[in-house]
Design a protein around this motif. Structure first.
Motif, PDB file in Angstrom:
ATOM      1  N   ASP A 134       0.944  -1.244  -0.291  1.00 11.02           N
ATOM      2  CA  ASP A 134       0.422  -0.114   0.383  1.00 11.02           C
ATOM      3  C   ASP A 134       1.119   1.465   0.222  1.00 11.02           C
ATOM      4  OD1 ASP A 134      -2.140   2.345   0.783  1.00 11.02           O
ATOM      5  OD2 ASP A 134      -2.032   1.560   2.760  1.00 11.02           O
ATOM      6  N   VAL A 135       0.952   2.083  -1.364  1.00  8.68           N
ATOM      7  CA  VAL A 135       1.372   3.088  -1.164  1.00  8.68           C
ATOM      8  C   VAL A 135       0.717   4.281  -1.409  1.00  8.68           C
ATOM      9  CG1 VAL A 135       3.627   1.502  -2.407  1.00  8.68           C
ATOM     10  CG2 VAL A 135       1.809   2.573  -3.541  1.00  8.68           C
ATOM     11  N   SER A 136      -0.228   4.482  -0.861  1.00 11.10           N
ATOM     12  CA  SER A 136      -1.644   5.380  -1.676  1.00 11.10           C
ATOM     13  C   SER A 136      -0.765   6.772  -0.102  1.00 11.10           C
ATOM     14  CB  SER A 136      -2.272   5.013  -0.702  1.00 11.10           C
ATOM     15  OG  SER A 136      -2.963   4.642   1.103  1.00 11.10           O
ATOM     16  N   MET A 137       0.285   6.588   1.299  1.00 10.59           N
ATOM     17  CA  MET A 137       0.691   7.403   1.080  1.00 10.59           C
ATOM     18  C   MET A 137       1.624   7.941   0.632  1.00 10.59           C
ATOM     19  SD  MET A 137       3.155   5.983   4.428  1.00 10.59           S
ATOM     20  CE  MET A 137       3.391   6.694   5.032  1.00 10.59           C
ATOM     21  N   TRP A 138       2.285   7.749  -0.056  1.00  3.65           N
ATOM     22  CA  TRP A 138       3.026   8.593  -1.413  1.00  3.65           C
ATOM     23  C   TRP A 138       3.151   8.791  -2.318  1.00  3.65           C
ATOM     24  CZ3 TRP A 138       7.306   8.756   2.465  1.00  3.65           C
ATOM     25  CH2 TRP A 138       7.521   7.279   2.886  1.00  3.65           C
ATOM     26  N   GLY A 139       2.198   9.181  -2.903  1.00  2.79           N
ATOM     27  CA  GLY A 139       1.341  10.124  -4.085  1.00  2.79           C
ATOM     28  C   GLY A 139       1.773   9.204  -5.067  1.00  2.79           C
ATOM     29  N   ALA A 140       1.650   9.359  -6.527  1.00  6.82           N
ATOM     30  CA  ALA A 140       1.363   8.643  -7.831  1.00  6.82           C
ATOM     31  C   ALA A 140       3.114   8.470  -7.551  1.00  6.82           C
ATOM     32  CB  ALA A 140       0.971   9.783  -8.529  1.00  6.82           C
ATOM     33  N   GLY A 141       2.948   7.403  -9.173  1.00  5.06           N
ATOM     34  CA  GLY A 141       4.351   7.035  -9.130  1.00  5.06           C
ATOM     35  C   GLY A 141       4.642   6.176  -7.718  1.00  5.06           C
ATOM     36  N   ALA A 142       4.908   6.111  -6.923  1.00  8.05           N
ATOM     37  CA  ALA A 142       5.726   4.802  -6.048  1.00  8.05           C
ATOM     38  C   ALA A 142       4.797   3.927  -5.839  1.00  8.05           C
ATOM     39  CB  ALA A 142       4.789   5.629  -4.006  1.00  8.05           C
ATOM     40  N   VAL A 143       5.853   2.998  -5.998  1.00  5.29           N
ATOM     41  CA  VAL A 143       5.617   1.538  -6.282  1.00  5.29           C
ATOM     42  C   VAL A 143       6.544   0.527  -5.053  1.00  5.29           C
ATOM     43  CG1 VAL A 143       4.833   1.393  -8.323  1.00  5.29           C
ATOM     44  CG2 VAL A 143       7.408   1.320  -7.795  1.00  5.29           C
ATOM     45  N   GLY A 144       5.748  -0.788  -4.687  1.00  2.00           N
ATOM     46  CA  GLY A 144       6.555  -1.307  -3.598  1.00  2.00           C
ATOM     47  C   GLY A 144       5.630  -2.652  -3.675  1.00  2.00           C
ATOM     48  N   VAL A 145       6.440  -3.202  -2.600  1.00  2.00           N
ATOM     49  CA  VAL A 145       6.202  -4.914  -2.433  1.00  2.00           C
ATOM     50  C   VAL A 145       6.619  -5.192  -0.845  1.00  2.00           C
ATOM     51  CG1 VAL A 145       8.618  -5.298  -2.468  1.00  2.00           C
ATOM     52  CG2 VAL A 145       6.692  -7.195  -3.186  1.00  2.00           C
ATOM     53  N   VAL A 146       5.475  -5.786  -0.505  1.00  2.00           N
ATOM     54  CA  VAL A 146       5.769  -6.648   1.184  1.00  2.00           C
ATOM     55  C   VAL A 146       5.891  -8.574   0.931  1.00  2.00           C
ATOM     56  CG1 VAL A 146       4.135  -6.969   2.911  1.00  2.00           C
ATOM     57  CG2 VAL A 146       3.273  -4.815   1.688  1.00  2.00           C
ATOM     58  N   PRO A 206       8.898   8.735  -5.761  1.00  2.00           N
ATOM     59  CA  PRO A 206       9.821   8.941  -6.381  1.00  2.00           C
ATOM     60  C   PRO A 206      10.024  10.695  -5.639  1.00  2.00           C
ATOM     61  CG  PRO A 206       7.326   9.058  -7.327  1.00  2.00           C
ATOM     62  CD  PRO A 206       7.901   8.643  -6.232  1.00  2.00           C
ATOM     63  N   VAL A 207      11.360  11.306  -5.857  1.00  2.00           N
ATOM     64  CA  VAL A 207      11.757  12.591  -5.233  1.00  2.00           C
ATOM     65  C   VAL A 207      10.634  14.127  -5.242  1.00  2.00           C
ATOM     66  CG1 VAL A 207      13.724  12.218  -5.039  1.00  2.00           C
ATOM     67  CG2 VAL A 207      12.802  14.282  -6.921  1.00  2.00           C
ATOM     68  N   SER A 208       9.249  13.546  -6.054  1.00  2.00           N
ATOM     69  CA  SER A 208       8.422  14.628  -6.263  1.00  2.00           C
ATOM     70  C   SER A 208       7.152  14.275  -5.287  1.00  2.00           C
ATOM     71  CB  SER A 208       7.827  15.121  -8.070  1.00  2.00           C
ATOM     72  OG  SER A 208       7.663  13.226  -8.068  1.00  2.00           O
ATOM     73  N   GLY A 266      16.349  11.256  -8.926  1.00  2.00           N
ATOM     74  CA  GLY A 266      14.708  11.089  -8.852  1.00  2.00           C
ATOM     75  C   GLY A 266      14.134  10.516  -7.644  1.00  2.00           C
ATOM     76  N   VAL A 267      14.854   9.174  -7.447  1.00  2.00           N
ATOM     77  CA  VAL A 267      14.059   8.296  -6.751  1.00  2.00           C
ATOM     78  C   VAL A 267      15.052   8.181  -4.706  1.00  2.00           C
ATOM     79  CG1 VAL A 267      15.721   6.481  -7.171  1.00  2.00           C
ATOM     80  CG2 VAL A 267      13.194   5.986  -7.006  1.00  2.00           C
ATOM     81  N   TRP A 268      13.642   7.971  -4.428  1.00  2.00           N
ATOM     82  CA  TRP A 268      14.300   7.593  -2.941  1.00  2.00           C
ATOM     83  C   TRP A 268      13.769   5.628  -2.874  1.00  2.00           C
ATOM     84  CZ3 TRP A 268      10.677  11.520  -1.561  1.00  2.00           C
ATOM     85  CH2 TRP A 268      11.780  13.120  -1.503  1.00  2.00           C
ATOM     86  N   VAL A 269      14.384   4.960  -2.099  1.00  2.00           N
ATOM     87  CA  VAL A 269      13.712   3.086  -1.603  1.00  2.00           C
ATOM     88  C   VAL A 269      13.986   3.024  -0.188  1.00  2.00           C
ATOM     89  CG1 VAL A 269      14.929   0.667  -1.917  1.00  2.00           C
ATOM     90  CG2 VAL A 269      15.254   2.723  -3.746  1.00  2.00           C
ATOM     91  N   VAL A 270      13.081   2.970   0.298  1.00  2.00           N
ATOM     92  CA  VAL A 270      12.430   2.809   1.572  1.00  2.00           C
ATOM     93  C   VAL A 270      12.355   1.086   2.312  1.00  2.00           C
ATOM     94  CG1 VAL A 270      11.731   3.226   3.462  1.00  2.00           C
ATOM     95  CG2 VAL A 270      12.107   4.999   1.658  1.00  2.00           C
ATOM     96  N   ALA A 271      13.561   0.330   2.712  1.00  2.00           N
ATOM     97  CA  ALA A 271      12.859  -0.620   2.784  1.00  2.00           C
ATOM     98  C   ALA A 271      12.883  -0.957   4.007  1.00  2.00           C
ATOM     99  CB  ALA A 271      14.622  -1.690   2.494  1.00  2.00           C
TER     100      ALA A 271
END
Length: 354
Positions: free
Chosen positions: A227-239, A253-255, A296-301
């Protein structure tokens, strides 16, 4: 010297359209391609590539990265030259002195040039030499590996491409996001017929899952989009689900409307070998945040595990221990970007479910 190289390459059929008895090289400006950068390198350096990599395993955000491989005196592609050109408003600089390897500024006229190198690790790694050249919002990069780096590469005589060679290449007016028609149309021997594997597409949860797998994380019982809704458009992730723990990896995205950060409850520090990666822990959780503003990107693990009651990093080196997967991601953060490859990197792992 350059004239002799051009003539020799034309005779060998390595570069077509660069030199011709019928007329001068077509210097009409044209948008650069991967092949154009490779052609300039072949023309300037006089190397004879045995193969090319259109999707090399190193990270830059632009679509022009390409790798030249050759094997002087051998049967394996032991020498590699990785090239890239991209817009970048920030000139390169040297990391803190605590970072591994060596870094120095070199004379480049009105441009900014930064030389980095790491010396060999006997029987493990030959080391590398990398040069960043920046001028007026454009960065050119060349990285060489193959010959063992035994000290300052500027004084090492047995390198097939010297630091001066790399500087000359990156400063060549044909090398950049704009090249010439001759380089774009060059006929390079052994250039791959199928270039689709180098195409780039927007990242998806499935491509993030693949990169998590490639980064060395343990195989999970299952995986699904985060669930990446908190990050806005363009965010993608996996659990990813494991017995007793949960690993989440998100590309932001940095935006994005909010920035990934540690709150006050977290104990934090930076990775010793990469200050761009911040790591932290609190009771029941560990996390790594890699920030690449230029890319243009952050990665959060992050991992949730009830066994985490103190700094888990001393135990990260052993698979199955708390925080090991975060270390795997933090150590291989360069596998991630806002874009992924359409071929290998987009193949969905068997354990992932949309």
């Amino acid at each position: 010297m350059k004239a002799r190289l051009v003539l020799a390459l034309a005779v060998l059929g390595l570069v077509g359209g660069v030199a011709s008895g019928c007329g001068a090289e077509d210097t009409t400006p044209a948008p650069a391609t991967q092949k154009a950068l490779a052609a300039v390198a072949v023309d300037d350096l006089g190397i004879t590539p045995s193969s090319y990599g259109l999707a090399p395993d190193w990270y830059h955000p632009g679509p022009l990265k390409v790798e030249l491989r050759w094997h002087p005196g051998g049967s394996h592609d032991t020498h590699r030259l990785a090239l890239d050109a991209r817009p970048d408003q920030d000139p390169p600089g040297c990391p803190p002195r605590s970072a591994p390897g060596h870094c120095e500024y070199v004379e480049a006229g009105t441009a900014t040039a930064v030389l980095r190198w790491e010396e060999e690790a006997p029987e493990e790694d030959p080391g590398f030499v990398s040069l960043d050249w920046w001028r007026k919002g454009e960065r050119h990069t060349a990285s060489y590996s193959g010959e063992q780096i035994t000290g300052d590469p500027r004084t090492q005589k047995n390198l097939p491409v010297s630091v001066d060679d790399l500087l000359h290449l990156l400063a060549d007016k044909r090398f950049g996001t704009t090249s010439t028609r001759a380089m774009v149309d060059a006929d390079l021997a052994k250039w791959p017929k199928d270039t689709s594997e180098g195409d780039m597409v927007p990242a998806t949860a499935a491509t993030v899952a693949r990169r998590v797998q490639d980064a060395g994380a343990a195989t999970p019982r299952s995986g699904a989009p985060a669930d990446v809704s908190m990050w806005g458009a363009g965010a993608v992730g996996v659990v990813l689900e494991y017995p007793g723990r949960e690993l989440t990896v998100v590309q932001v995205p940095v935006s994005a409307p909010r920035r990934p950060q540690f709150l006050a409850a977290w104990h934090t520090s930076n990775l010793r070998d990469d200050p761009a990666v911040e790591v932290g822990w609190k009771t029941g959780a560990a996390k790594a945040i890699w920030r690449d503003e230029a890319g243009g990107v952050w990665v959060v693990a992050s991992v949730r595990d009830a066994r985490i009651t103190r700094d888990p990093r001393p135990r990260w080196v052993r698979p199955g221990r708390p925080g090991h997967d975060v270390q795997a991601i933090a150590g291989w953060h360069s596998s991630f970007s806002t874009y992924e490859l359409t071929a290998e990197a987009s193949q969905t792992p068997s354990w992932f479910r949309d």
